[in-house]
Design a protein around this motif. Sequence first.
Motif, PDB file in Angstrom:
ATOM      1  N   VAL A  33       0.832  -1.209   0.000  1.00 19.98           N
ATOM      2  CA  VAL A  33       0.000   0.000   0.000  1.00 19.98           C
ATOM      3  C   VAL A  33       0.864   1.255   0.000  1.00 19.98           C
ATOM      4  O   VAL A  33       0.623   2.191  -0.768  1.00 19.98           O
ATOM      5  CB  VAL A  33      -0.959  -0.009   1.206  1.00 19.98           C
ATOM      6  CG1 VAL A  33      -1.671   1.333   1.342  1.00 19.98           C
ATOM      7  CG2 VAL A  33      -1.989  -1.123   1.048  1.00 19.98           C
ATOM      8  N   ALA A  34       1.878   1.293   0.848  1.00 22.46           N
ATOM      9  CA  ALA A  34       2.754   2.466   0.900  1.00 22.46           C
ATOM     10  C   ALA A  34       3.443   2.673  -0.440  1.00 22.46           C
ATOM     11  O   ALA A  34       3.543   3.802  -0.944  1.00 22.46           O
ATOM     12  CB  ALA A  34       3.785   2.309   2.009  1.00 22.46           C
ATOM     13  N   GLY A  35       3.920   1.597  -1.052  1.00 22.72           N
ATOM     14  CA  GLY A  35       4.588   1.707  -2.340  1.00 22.72           C
ATOM     15  C   GLY A  35       3.659   2.179  -3.437  1.00 22.72           C
ATOM     16  O   GLY A  35       4.045   2.991  -4.300  1.00 22.72           O
ATOM     17  N   THR A  46       7.471  10.696   4.718  1.00 22.02           N
ATOM     18  CA  THR A  46       7.187  11.513   5.897  1.00 22.02           C
ATOM     19  C   THR A  46       5.730  11.952   5.928  1.00 22.02           C
ATOM     20  O   THR A  46       5.155  12.159   6.998  1.00 22.02           O
ATOM     21  CB  THR A  46       8.083  12.762   5.923  1.00 22.02           C
ATOM     22  OG1 THR A  46       7.992  13.440   4.662  1.00 22.02           O
ATOM     23  CG2 THR A  46       9.531  12.382   6.206  1.00 22.02           C
ATOM     24  N   ARG A  47       5.131  12.083   4.776  1.00 20.32           N
ATOM     25  CA  ARG A  47       3.719  12.457   4.707  1.00 20.32           C
ATOM     26  C   ARG A  47       2.819  11.231   4.703  1.00 20.32           C
ATOM     27  O   ARG A  47       1.740  11.237   5.299  1.00 20.32           O
ATOM     28  CB  ARG A  47       3.462  13.276   3.443  1.00 20.32           C
ATOM     29  CG  ARG A  47       2.062  13.852   3.420  1.00 20.32           C
ATOM     30  CD  ARG A  47       1.898  14.831   2.306  1.00 20.32           C
ATOM     31  NE  ARG A  47       0.570  15.437   2.367  1.00 20.32           N
ATOM     32  CZ  ARG A  47      -0.059  15.916   1.318  1.00 20.32           C
ATOM     33  NH1 ARG A  47       0.526  15.886   0.140  1.00 20.32           N
ATOM     34  NH2 ARG A  47      -1.241  16.453   1.436  1.00 20.32           N
ATOM     35  N   ILE A  48       3.261  10.167   4.034  1.00 19.42           N
ATOM     36  CA  ILE A  48       2.457   8.955   3.967  1.00 19.42           C
ATOM     37  C   ILE A  48       2.194   8.406   5.368  1.00 19.42           C
ATOM     38  O   ILE A  48       1.078   7.981   5.684  1.00 19.42           O
ATOM     39  CB  ILE A  48       3.146   7.899   3.078  1.00 19.42           C
ATOM     40  CG1 ILE A  48       3.062   8.330   1.601  1.00 19.42           C
ATOM     41  CG2 ILE A  48       2.507   6.522   3.268  1.00 19.42           C
ATOM     42  CD1 ILE A  48       3.824   7.436   0.651  1.00 19.42           C
ATOM     43  N   SER A 100      -6.312   2.946  17.057  1.00 18.59           N
ATOM     44  CA  SER A 100      -5.457   3.855  16.280  1.00 18.59           C
ATOM     45  C   SER A 100      -6.108   4.230  14.962  1.00 18.59           C
ATOM     46  O   SER A 100      -6.682   3.389  14.264  1.00 18.59           O
ATOM     47  CB  SER A 100      -4.103   3.194  16.010  1.00 18.59           C
ATOM     48  OG  SER A 100      -3.326   4.012  15.148  1.00 18.59           O
ATOM     49  N   ARG A 101      -6.008   5.515  14.602  1.00 24.04           N
ATOM     50  CA  ARG A 101      -6.528   5.984  13.319  1.00 24.04           C
ATOM     51  C   ARG A 101      -5.410   6.122  12.287  1.00 24.04           C
ATOM     52  O   ARG A 101      -5.685   6.443  11.133  1.00 24.04           O
ATOM     53  CB  ARG A 101      -7.226   7.339  13.492  1.00 24.04           C
ATOM     54  CG  ARG A 101      -8.335   7.372  14.514  1.00 24.04           C
ATOM     55  CD  ARG A 101      -9.426   6.381  14.211  1.00 24.04           C
ATOM     56  NE  ARG A 101     -10.214   6.749  13.045  1.00 24.04           N
ATOM     57  CZ  ARG A 101     -11.153   5.976  12.496  1.00 24.04           C
ATOM     58  NH1 ARG A 101     -11.370   4.766  13.000  1.00 24.04           N
ATOM     59  NH2 ARG A 101     -11.840   6.382  11.449  1.00 24.04           N
ATOM     60  N   TRP A 102      -4.159   5.891  12.682  1.00 24.65           N
ATOM     61  CA  TRP A 102      -3.071   5.971  11.715  1.00 24.65           C
ATOM     62  C   TRP A 102      -3.267   4.938  10.625  1.00 24.65           C
ATOM     63  O   TRP A 102      -3.613   3.794  10.901  1.00 24.65           O
ATOM     64  CB  TRP A 102      -1.717   5.734  12.383  1.00 24.65           C
ATOM     65  CG  TRP A 102      -1.308   6.747  13.395  1.00 24.65           C
ATOM     66  CD1 TRP A 102      -1.109   6.544  14.731  1.00 24.65           C
ATOM     67  CD2 TRP A 102      -1.036   8.137  13.160  1.00 24.65           C
ATOM     68  NE1 TRP A 102      -0.732   7.718  15.338  1.00 24.65           N
ATOM     69  CE2 TRP A 102      -0.683   8.715  14.404  1.00 24.65           C
ATOM     70  CE3 TRP A 102      -1.061   8.948  12.019  1.00 24.65           C
ATOM     71  CZ2 TRP A 102      -0.355  10.063  14.539  1.00 24.65           C
ATOM     72  CZ3 TRP A 102      -0.737  10.282  12.147  1.00 24.65           C
ATOM     73  CH2 TRP A 102      -0.395  10.830  13.393  1.00 24.65           C
ATOM     74  N   LEU A 103      -3.040   5.330   9.387  1.00 26.50           N
ATOM     75  CA  LEU A 103      -3.124   4.366   8.294  1.00 26.50           C
ATOM     76  C   LEU A 103      -2.009   3.326   8.421  1.00 26.50           C
ATOM     77  O   LEU A 103      -2.197   2.154   8.103  1.00 26.50           O
ATOM     78  CB  LEU A 103      -3.023   5.095   6.940  1.00 26.50           C
ATOM     79  CG  LEU A 103      -3.228   4.246   5.688  1.00 26.50           C
ATOM     80  CD1 LEU A 103      -4.595   3.565   5.693  1.00 26.50           C
ATOM     81  CD2 LEU A 103      -3.083   5.119   4.430  1.00 26.50           C
ATOM     82  N   ARG A 111       1.713   5.975  17.955  1.00 29.16           N
ATOM     83  CA  ARG A 111       2.589   6.621  16.998  1.00 29.16           C
ATOM     84  C   ARG A 111       2.482   5.954  15.635  1.00 29.16           C
ATOM     85  O   ARG A 111       2.238   4.751  15.541  1.00 29.16           O
ATOM     86  CB  ARG A 111       4.050   6.549  17.476  1.00 29.16           C
ATOM     87  CG  ARG A 111       4.301   7.202  18.814  1.00 29.16           C
ATOM     88  CD  ARG A 111       4.102   8.697  18.731  1.00 29.16           C
ATOM     89  NE  ARG A 111       5.042   9.304  17.780  1.00 29.16           N
ATOM     90  CZ  ARG A 111       4.970  10.560  17.370  1.00 29.16           C
ATOM     91  NH1 ARG A 111       3.992  11.352  17.793  1.00 29.16           N
ATOM     92  NH2 ARG A 111       5.872  11.025  16.524  1.00 29.16           N
ATOM     93  N   PRO A 112       2.673   6.723  14.556  1.00 26.65           N
ATOM     94  CA  PRO A 112       2.666   6.113  13.219  1.00 26.65           C
ATOM     95  C   PRO A 112       3.993   5.414  12.954  1.00 26.65           C
ATOM     96  O   PRO A 112       4.950   5.532  13.726  1.00 26.65           O
ATOM     97  CB  PRO A 112       2.487   7.324  12.297  1.00 26.65           C
ATOM     98  CG  PRO A 112       3.145   8.448  13.038  1.00 26.65           C
ATOM     99  CD  PRO A 112       2.856   8.186  14.493  1.00 26.65           C
ATOM    100  N   ALA A 113       4.049   4.694  11.850  1.00 23.80           N
ATOM    101  CA  ALA A 113       5.285   4.026  11.451  1.00 23.80           C
ATOM    102  C   ALA A 113       6.381   5.055  11.202  1.00 23.80           C
ATOM    103  O   ALA A 113       6.120   6.211  10.868  1.00 23.80           O
ATOM    104  CB  ALA A 113       5.036   3.210  10.189  1.00 23.80           C
TER     105      ALA A 113
END
Length: 208
Positions: A33-35, A46-48, A100-103, A111-113
């Motif tokens: 997903v990140a890719g 940093t934004r993702i 957590s609401r972080w994607l 904390r996010p990744a």
Amino acid sequence: MKISRRPALSEDERLAALGRLLTDTDTPMRLRVAGVIVLLYAQPLTRIVQLTVDDVLHDGETTLLRLGEPASPVPEPAAALLLAYIADRDNMNTATNQASRWLFPGRRAGRPARPDHMSSRLREIGIPVAAARGAAIRQQLLELPAPVVAEALGYHDKTTSRLLRESGGTWSRYAAGDHSRSPSGWTPRGAHGADNTPSSPSRPITHV
């Protein structure tokens, strides 16, 4: 938002990487997903990692990702991958992370990744983030006016204008003004199976 001046992937390389992430079930879904977000929307990690599930809008037929204004359509099969990932995110097992609401939730509670860790993992599976971002933004600028790309993807208009000149785009005379809506039917190029037909949500879009 800055783009590295390192050589970008070629368009063939970008499409090959995108196709691999969309189909390779052996790769962890969070990396896929990140890719895909990098390869479609030229977003820095940093934004993702600051994205939340509330930035994904879905009405049952249309999926949007809020990166700028307006939110960007997510074509199939990328949309299906994104929604499947949200339904089964990792690092959600601890009591403090269950809500957590972080994607991309991190291992540390609340904390996010970490972007550096994600960058390293993506590089291990053959996705050089800076080169991938460069390829993605330049392809968008070949297909859409720089002001539209800047607003939809959260770039500074000076950055997209510079990249447009470097890529030899043809939108340099596009007038500035209110670009609060994406061009009708805009679908980021390169998602296999994407439907380029203009879409109008039949009911209000809600957060996932």
